[in-house]
Enzyme design. Structure first.
Site, PDB file in Angstrom:
ATOM      1  N   PHE A  14      -0.993   3.234   5.575  1.00 47.14           N
ATOM      2  CA  PHE A  14      -1.140   4.117   4.416  1.00 47.14           C
ATOM      3  C   PHE A  14      -0.818   5.558   4.835  1.00 47.14           C
ATOM      4  CE2 PHE A  14      -4.028   6.259   1.258  1.00 47.14           C
ATOM      5  CZ  PHE A  14      -3.442   5.749   0.113  1.00 47.14           C
ATOM      6  N   ASP A  44      -8.421  -0.180   9.290  1.00 48.03           N
ATOM      7  CA  ASP A  44      -8.682   0.291   7.931  1.00 48.03           C
ATOM      8  C   ASP A  44      -8.642  -0.937   7.019  1.00 48.03           C
ATOM      9  OD1 ASP A  44      -8.597   1.316   5.338  1.00 48.03           O
ATOM     10  OD2 ASP A  44      -7.534   3.127   5.966  1.00 48.03           O
ATOM     11  N   TYR A  74     -13.559   1.496  -3.766  1.00 48.24           N
ATOM     12  CA  TYR A  74     -13.144   1.549  -5.181  1.00 48.24           C
ATOM     13  C   TYR A  74     -11.986   0.611  -5.525  1.00 48.24           C
ATOM     14  CZ  TYR A  74     -10.021   5.042  -3.056  1.00 48.24           C
ATOM     15  OH  TYR A  74      -9.127   5.701  -2.240  1.00 48.24           O
ATOM     16  N   LYS A  75     -11.508  -0.167  -4.548  1.00 47.49           N
ATOM     17  CA  LYS A  75     -10.430  -1.114  -4.841  1.00 47.49           C
ATOM     18  C   LYS A  75     -11.064  -2.456  -5.244  1.00 47.49           C
ATOM     19  CE  LYS A  75      -7.211   1.641  -2.238  1.00 47.49           C
ATOM     20  NZ  LYS A  75      -6.830   2.092  -0.907  1.00 47.49           N
ATOM     21  N   ARG A  99       3.912  -2.851  -7.753  1.00 45.37           N
ATOM     22  CA  ARG A  99       2.866  -3.705  -7.174  1.00 45.37           C
ATOM     23  C   ARG A  99       2.040  -4.352  -8.291  1.00 45.37           C
ATOM     24  NH1 ARG A  99      -0.832  -0.304  -3.113  1.00 45.37           N
ATOM     25  NH2 ARG A  99      -1.356   0.675  -5.096  1.00 45.37           N
TER      26      ARG A  99
END
Ligand SMILES: *Cc1c(COP(=O)(O)O)cnc(C)c1O
Length: 426
Positions: free
Chosen positions: A132, A211, A236-237, A386
């Site tokens: 990321f 991560d 939060y995903k 995505r």
């Protein structure tokens, strides 16, 4: 078979799969409007659990509203540890090894600096180009800040989708202080083998920091068994913690007393309320806390984590793999013949819970899906769309609708209306 019969068959198959889905009842735990949108971006921000709404309201009214400052002694001060221990049950960590605090980027900074300081004399941080961007920025910043010849070595994904473990092994050497990677790559969805990579790094004497932002709650992670030293991730995903929900950090118990937090704030001090003028680190992973925990967003995040624990990560993974295979099949039938490429690994065991598709008009197609059909995926430059499938609320039929919509946007050239600049957040 006419083309319409083919489509009806796919829709019927999707409905049959939904009918036998053992996790189907979890969809009712979320706020889902009948009028849509058809949401396939849970890999970026999970849906709102109904109980989070209730808990957030209660925390504001009853705790903040009436307990006021007494709330610190009635659960607030322990929340980073309490919620961290729940995450530990999801991620294969023991009590006191995970704490909720700050953002993922800040946690990565704290742990990366600590790891480099614990490996003085070694100068390389190894990562890969699927990581990321924020992680790459932080690792680069850490190398510049600490100086002394420290540098980031970036292993390349030869096909832009997956990293060959042999290429990583080649990048890791006697000079490597830290290997820091994303378990699931944010763009392609490629899934690293945590245990295998950790073993390679340990054999070279390096520490490893994972991560798990894109795997927490949806891909089994066993931090203890894999030998991982350190980890960070967001809530939060797939954990449905809410926008800006606090992140977490993991420090293996055996390392806790050997590592130092570079941000020495009062919540990382032993007995913070002693108000002593000198800093003395807390005994455990608590030393990696910094300041006052975000009580309101922690309460909301805890609701999403509880829900994930109830459903179970193994069951979630099983459904996620089935959704992924179904989506891949839809791509093969509806999109591949129309020039859309798959930018994720073909093997279900080597990917997380989203698939990426490539098309030169990706941004315009993404906009058309949202504006014309009320279908929400997301876009990552230069040409990737995505589609995330969150097993607690995504249905097989949702995937069918989205892929059929994608087909229509191409056949009817609806994307042409959106050619040009897009919005700031995609
Ligand atoms: C989502 C995500 C982040 C988010 O970082 P924040 O600092 O919490 O905004 C970091 N790393 C990865 C791999 C992610 O997927």
């Amino acid at each position: 078979m006419t083309p319409t019969e083919g489509l009806d068959g796919l829709r019927a198959e999707a409905r049959a799969r939904d009918g036998e889905d053992p996790l189907a009842r979890y969809r009712a735990e979320f706020v889902v409007a009948d009028a849509g949108p058809l949401y396939l971006d849970g890999n970026s921000l999970g849906r709102l659990p109904k109980r989070a709404e209730a808990i957030a309201a209660r925390t504001v009214r009853d705790e903040w509203g009436s307990r006021l400052v007494r709330g610190w002694n009635e659960g607030w001060v322990d929340a980073p540890r309490r919620v961290g221990d729940k995450l530990g049950r999801l991620l294969g960590a023991g009590p006191g090894e995970i704490l909720v605090s700050d953002s993922t980027s800040v946690n990565l900074f704290k742990l990366a600096v600590a790891a480099l300081k614990a490996r003085e004399g070694r100068t390389a941080i190894v990562t890969d180009d699927l990581n990321f961007p924020s992680d790459l920025y932080v690792l680069g910043g850490v190398a510049r800040l600490l100086g002394g010849g420290r540098r980031v070595v970036v292993a390349k994904a030869r096909d832009g989708i997956s990293v060959d473990p042999a290429d990583l092994a080649e990048a890791i050497g006697p000079d490597t202080a830290l290997v820091s990677l994303s378990h699931v790559a944010y763009k392609s969805g490629f899934l690293h083998d945590v245990k295998a990579v950790t073993e390679i790094a340990h054999a070279a004497g390096a520490l490893v920091l994972w991560d798990v932002s894109h795997s927490a709650g949806v891909v089994p992670v066993d931090l203890e068994a894999s030998g991982a030293d350190l980890a960070v991730g967001c809530t939060y995903k797939y954990l449905n913690g809410g926008p800006g929900a606090p992140a977490f950090l993991y420090v293996r118990r055996a390392l806790q007393s050997a590592l130092e937090n570079p941000i020495t704030g009062w919540f990382g001090r032993e007995a913070p309320f002693s108000f002593a003028p000198e800093f003395a680190p807390a005994a455990g992973a608590e030393r990696f806390l910094v300041g006052t925990p975000p009580v309101l967003s922690l309460a909301a995040a805890e609701a999403g984590i509880d829900l994930t624990l109830e459903a179970g990560v193994e069951a979630s993974r099983e459904k996620s793999v089935a959704l992924g295979k179904f989506l891949e099949g839809l791509w093969e039938k509806l999109l591949e013949p129309r020039g859309v490429t798959l930018r994720s690994p073909r093997e279900a065991a080597r990917r997380g819970s989203h698939l990426s598709f490539g098309h030169p008009e990706g941004l315009a197609i993404d906009r058309a899906l949202i504006e014309e059909l009320n279908v929400i995926p997301d876009f990552r430059p230069p040409d990737v769309i995505r589609f995330g499938f969150a097993p607690l609320y995504t249905r097989f039929e949702d995937l069918y609708e989205a892929m059929d919509g994608f087909r229509r946007i191409l056949d009817e050239e609806l994307w042409r209306r959106y050619a040009g600049a897009g919005p700031a957040v995609t």
